[in-house]
Write a protein that holds these residues in place. Structure first.
Motif, mmCIF file in Angstrom:
data_model
loop_
_atom_site.group_PDB
_atom_site.id
_atom_site.type_symbol
_atom_site.label_atom_id
_atom_site.label_comp_id
_atom_site.label_asym_id
_atom_site.label_seq_id
_atom_site.Cartn_x
_atom_site.Cartn_y
_atom_site.Cartn_z
ATOM 1 N N PHE A 16 -62.660 3.415 8.314
ATOM 2 C CA PHE A 16 -63.868 3.061 8.277
ATOM 3 C C PHE A 16 -65.285 4.003 8.639
ATOM 4 C CE2 PHE A 16 -60.092 0.197 8.875
ATOM 5 C CZ PHE A 16 -60.031 -0.737 8.012
ATOM 6 N N TYR A 17 -66.409 3.679 7.500
ATOM 7 C CA TYR A 17 -66.982 5.132 8.240
ATOM 8 C C TYR A 17 -68.487 4.106 7.733
ATOM 9 C CZ TYR A 17 -63.490 7.912 7.867
ATOM 10 O OH TYR A 17 -62.650 8.739 8.382
ATOM 11 N N PHE A 18 -68.871 3.723 8.804
ATOM 12 C CA PHE A 18 -70.636 2.666 8.649
ATOM 13 C C PHE A 18 -71.367 3.851 9.756
ATOM 14 C CE2 PHE A 18 -67.379 -0.032 8.537
ATOM 15 C CZ PHE A 18 -67.341 0.029 6.502
ATOM 16 N N ASP A 19 -72.388 4.668 8.854
ATOM 17 C CA ASP A 19 -73.159 5.607 10.011
ATOM 18 C C ASP A 19 -74.670 4.214 9.998
ATOM 19 O OD1 ASP A 19 -71.815 8.221 10.591
ATOM 20 O OD2 ASP A 19 -72.294 9.562 9.500
ATOM 21 N N VAL A 20 -75.109 3.680 9.043
ATOM 22 C CA VAL A 20 -75.972 2.489 9.191
ATOM 23 C C VAL A 20 -75.223 1.332 9.494
ATOM 24 C CG1 VAL A 20 -77.273 4.009 8.241
ATOM 25 C CG2 VAL A 20 -76.168 2.741 6.776
ATOM 26 N N ARG A 21 -75.601 -0.093 9.566
ATOM 27 C CA ARG A 21 -74.994 -0.946 9.884
ATOM 28 C C ARG A 21 -75.022 -1.704 8.953
ATOM 29 N NH1 ARG A 21 -73.926 -4.755 13.374
ATOM 30 N NH2 ARG A 21 -73.706 -6.929 13.325
ATOM 31 N N GLU A 22 -73.337 -1.715 7.642
ATOM 32 C CA GLU A 22 -72.993 -2.293 7.155
ATOM 33 C C GLU A 22 -73.431 -3.446 6.046
ATOM 34 O OE1 GLU A 22 -72.142 -1.974 3.701
ATOM 35 O OE2 GLU A 22 -71.675 0.027 4.077
ATOM 36 N N ILE A 23 -73.543 -4.211 5.413
ATOM 37 C CA ILE A 23 -74.100 -5.453 4.959
ATOM 38 C C ILE A 23 -72.434 -6.074 4.827
ATOM 39 C CG2 ILE A 23 -75.234 -6.492 2.991
ATOM 40 C CD1 ILE A 23 -76.537 -4.515 1.965
ATOM 41 N N THR A 24 -71.737 -5.496 3.939
ATOM 42 C CA THR A 24 -70.591 -5.825 3.265
ATOM 43 C C THR A 24 -68.804 -5.250 4.044
ATOM 44 O OG1 THR A 24 -71.809 -6.629 1.287
ATOM 45 C CG2 THR A 24 -69.385 -6.844 1.874
ATOM 46 N N PRO A 25 -68.844 -5.448 5.626
ATOM 47 C CA PRO A 25 -69.138 -6.633 6.218
ATOM 48 C C PRO A 25 -69.989 -5.604 7.582
ATOM 49 C CG PRO A 25 -67.294 -4.730 6.681
ATOM 50 C CD PRO A 25 -67.712 -4.216 5.772
ATOM 51 N N GLU A 26 -70.205 -6.732 8.396
ATOM 52 C CA GLU A 26 -71.335 -5.729 9.348
ATOM 53 C C GLU A 26 -71.053 -5.552 9.852
ATOM 54 O OE1 GLU A 26 -75.441 -9.062 9.107
ATOM 55 O OE2 GLU A 26 -74.279 -10.406 8.611
ATOM 56 N N VAL A 27 -70.667 -4.298 9.998
ATOM 57 C CA VAL A 27 -70.238 -3.587 11.456
ATOM 58 C C VAL A 27 -70.935 -2.165 10.697
ATOM 59 C CG1 VAL A 27 -68.168 -2.238 11.395
ATOM 60 C CG2 VAL A 27 -67.970 -4.390 10.909
ATOM 61 N N THR A 28 -70.814 -1.250 12.187
ATOM 62 C CA THR A 28 -71.881 -0.247 12.282
ATOM 63 C C THR A 28 -70.455 0.604 13.235
ATOM 64 O OG1 THR A 28 -73.660 1.615 12.533
ATOM 65 C CG2 THR A 28 -72.712 -0.639 14.032
ATOM 66 N N GLY A 29 -70.969 1.836 12.649
ATOM 67 C CA GLY A 29 -69.694 3.095 13.687
ATOM 68 C C GLY A 29 -68.719 3.451 12.780
ATOM 69 N N ARG A 30 -67.644 4.620 12.830
ATOM 70 C CA ARG A 30 -67.204 5.020 13.085
ATOM 71 C C ARG A 30 -65.384 4.755 13.279
ATOM 72 N NH1 ARG A 30 -68.247 11.401 11.530
ATOM 73 N NH2 ARG A 30 -70.158 11.073 9.930
ATOM 74 N N HIS A 31 -64.341 4.801 12.084
ATOM 75 C CA HIS A 31 -63.008 3.534 13.199
ATOM 76 C C HIS A 31 -61.976 4.142 12.205
ATOM 77 C CE1 HIS A 31 -65.289 0.681 14.896
ATOM 78 N NE2 HIS A 31 -66.252 0.786 13.339
ATOM 79 N N ARG A 32 -61.114 4.853 13.218
ATOM 80 C CA ARG A 32 -60.206 5.613 12.237
ATOM 81 C C ARG A 32 -58.641 5.198 13.037
ATOM 82 N NH1 ARG A 32 -63.554 9.161 13.891
ATOM 83 N NH2 ARG A 32 -64.512 10.693 12.397
ATOM 84 N N PHE A 33 -57.347 4.800 11.613
ATOM 85 C CA PHE A 33 -56.558 3.924 12.371
ATOM 86 C C PHE A 33 -55.504 5.057 11.764
ATOM 87 C CE2 PHE A 33 -59.808 0.259 12.490
ATOM 88 C CZ PHE A 33 -59.818 0.288 13.222
#
Length: 536
Positions: free
Chosen positions: A375-392
């Motif tokens: 999940f790659y959100f360097d700017v705050r996302e609209i859908t979903p409202e999340v920020t940051g990078r998350h790897r699984f």
């Protein structure tokens, strides 16, 4: 009457944020004329930047209404000077930037109906507006009004079920509420409120034009199932609002014939029909000729999804609008902020700033990426409202990094899985006849489009959409001429150029992503539930 040999056509207009544009499309659906007037460049006296005025609070954004009127004068004079033969125009329609609103002063309707062909429009309409600088879609100054509207109907979710969207600052009902609260005198002097689309149509009609169902869906005021104004929403925004808006109409309605002003000044035929104008996004759906089950993906700075829906399920994210070419159906819009800039950043970090290296990574990694999800959100996302990078990892363990080729596939697969999950959340279903139309910068990358085809399990096509709102408006004018609702839009536009097939799903893709999509959705919920301090 048109002279023998005159090219019979429909005009499509687009009153967008930065310019007014027109195309002429002949009866064989060929575009043979186009022109535009750019606000900043061609009308510098209005002092706009990007077609708007951003106010000192940084939240209020407006455009001068007379700038739009004068732009129409200029473009029509340019057409006349070029020798354009208006006598062959059978009908016209158009699009407007969504959500913007125009406030006609008491007495303006008399001015509209008695225009002199000896003078340009902007000279005759100068005193016709109770608000000279109109709020547009970029405005975000109405948070208080949004909360008031949601409270009046029992919350964000009931408002979404009723009107297709939760309360958004740019949506017109909230803008009208702000004007009523902060400038009650101007509001009381207003006899009609138009959207940009119905305002532009009124200029051609020489009388007020109704708001169409599709653009009316972007106001937080229209009950999208019943196609009537919501009394609860009207009452929450401002008094006497229903009479100032007038009744809404189906998007394919012929709303009248062109004003005698255009017949006498430019040579339009008196029988030239005006088909209801709509919003720029609905007009683009028409321009791309989406059909039931189709999806359009614009891969730009932000990524936007256009969906054709039969049975919508409005949610707290995205927007449901009435469909502009089929009054029984709907369309949905979903916007994702982390689009091309996010792709470019991962390209720079993991592919040495090279798209060709980026493509090689997609080619060399398998569908499903060995179960690795990102999940790659360097700017705050609209859908979903999340920020940051998350790897699984494949075991759902959060990890701090991936190998570079895995990172690239995780980004692209993740972006497209998110789009499919949130589209299905609004009621979208991939059908056997589904086509995906890809536009925007990343639509030139065949390997990115291959992942799109695999994730959605549907073929991907590309189409020239440089003027999709304009061309869609001309198509809609032909549709209105063909008795609108009785003739399918697809029948009217069957001669138009076909999109080009660029990617089909790989064998086995449906099984791979059927397993991954539920995992991706669960992990997204897990990220949303994390306290902000734990987000990477």
């Amino acid at each position: 009457m048109a002279e023998p040999g005159t090219r019979r056509c429909c005009l499509g207009w687009d009153f967008s944020t930065q310019q007014v544009k027109v195309v002429a499309v002949d009866t064989a659906l060929n575009v043979f004329y186009e022109d535009s007037v750019h606000f900043d460049r061609d009308l510098p006296q209005f002092g706009t930047q990007g077609g708007v005025h951003v106010h000192q609070d940084g939240l209020t954004v407006t455009s001068p209404v007379l700038m739009w009127v004068q732009a129409l004068d200029i473009i029509l004079e340019k057409m006349k000077a070029s020798g354009f033969d208006f006598s062959g125009v059978l009908a016209l329609s158009g699009a407007g930037q969504q959500h913007g609103s125009i406030y006609w002063k008491a007495g303006a309707s008399q001015v509209l109906t008695s225009l002199s062909p000896d003078l340009p429009l902007h000279e005759q309409l100068q005193a016709c507006f109770s608000i000279s600088d109109c709020p547009v879609w970029m405005d975000s100054s109405t948070t208080a009004q949004c909360r008031q509207l949601e409270a009046a109907v029992g919350g964000a979710r009931p408002l979404s079920r009723l009107t297709g969207s939760r309360a958004y600052e740019r949506f017109t009902g909230n803008q009208i509420a702000k004007i009523y609260q902060q400038n009650p005198e101007a509001y009381s002097h207003t006899e009609r409120i138009s959207l940009v689309s119905s305002f532009a149509a009124a200029l051609f009609l020489g009388s007020y034009s109704p708001i169409d169902y599709s653009d009316g869906s972007g106001m937080n005021l229209l009950q999208i199932q019943d196609k009537v104004w919501s009394q609860a929403c009207l009452g929450a925004c401002a008094p006497h609002l229903e009479e100032k808006l007038g009744p809404p109409v189906p998007s394919c309605s012929v709303v009248g014939a062109v004003s005698s002003y255009y017949v006498r000044r430019y040579g339009f035929p008196p029988g030239c029909k005006v088909v209801a104008f709509t919003g720029d996004n609905p007009a683009s759906l028409a321009g791309m000729r989406l059909e039931e089950g189709d999806i359009a993906v614009s891969l730009g700075t932000s990524d936007t999804l256009f969906l054709w829906l039969r049975e919508p399920t409005p949610a707290l994210e995205g927007h449901i609008f009435c469909n502009p070419v089929d009054p029984q159906h709907y369309m949905a819009l979903l916007c994702f902020k982390n689009g091309s800039l996010m792709r470019e950043r991962i390209r720079d970090e993991a592919a040495s700033c090279s798209w060709s290296e980026f493509s090689k990574a997609l080619q060399s990694t398998e569908m499903g990426n060995g179960g690795h999800l990102g999940f790659y959100f360097d700017v705050r996302e609209i859908t979903p409202e999340v920020t940051g990078r998350h790897r699984f990892s494949a075991e759902n363990r959060q990890v701090s990094e991936f190998p570079k080729d895995v990172e690239i596939r995780a980004l692209i697969e993740g972006q497209f899985m998110a789009k499919r999950i949130h589209a299905e959340g609004l009621g979208y279903q991939v059908m056997p006849k589904t086509k995906i139309l890809a536009t925007g910068g990343a639509s030139h990358n065949r390997d990115i489009l291959q992942v799109l085809a695999d994730v959605f399990g549907a073929p991907v096509y590309v189409i020239d959409t440089a003027n999709s709102a304009c061309v869609g408006s001309a198509y809609r004018a032909f549709h209105g001429l063909a008795a609108g609702t009785d003739v399918p839009f697809s029948e009217v536009v069957k001669l138009a150029p076909n999109p080009r097939l660029v990617a089909t799903p790989h064998p086995g893709s449906s099984q791979v992503y059927a397993a991954l999509l539920p995992r991706y959705a669960q992990l997204e919920q897990r990220i949303l539930a994390q306290p902000p301090g734990l987000l990477q």
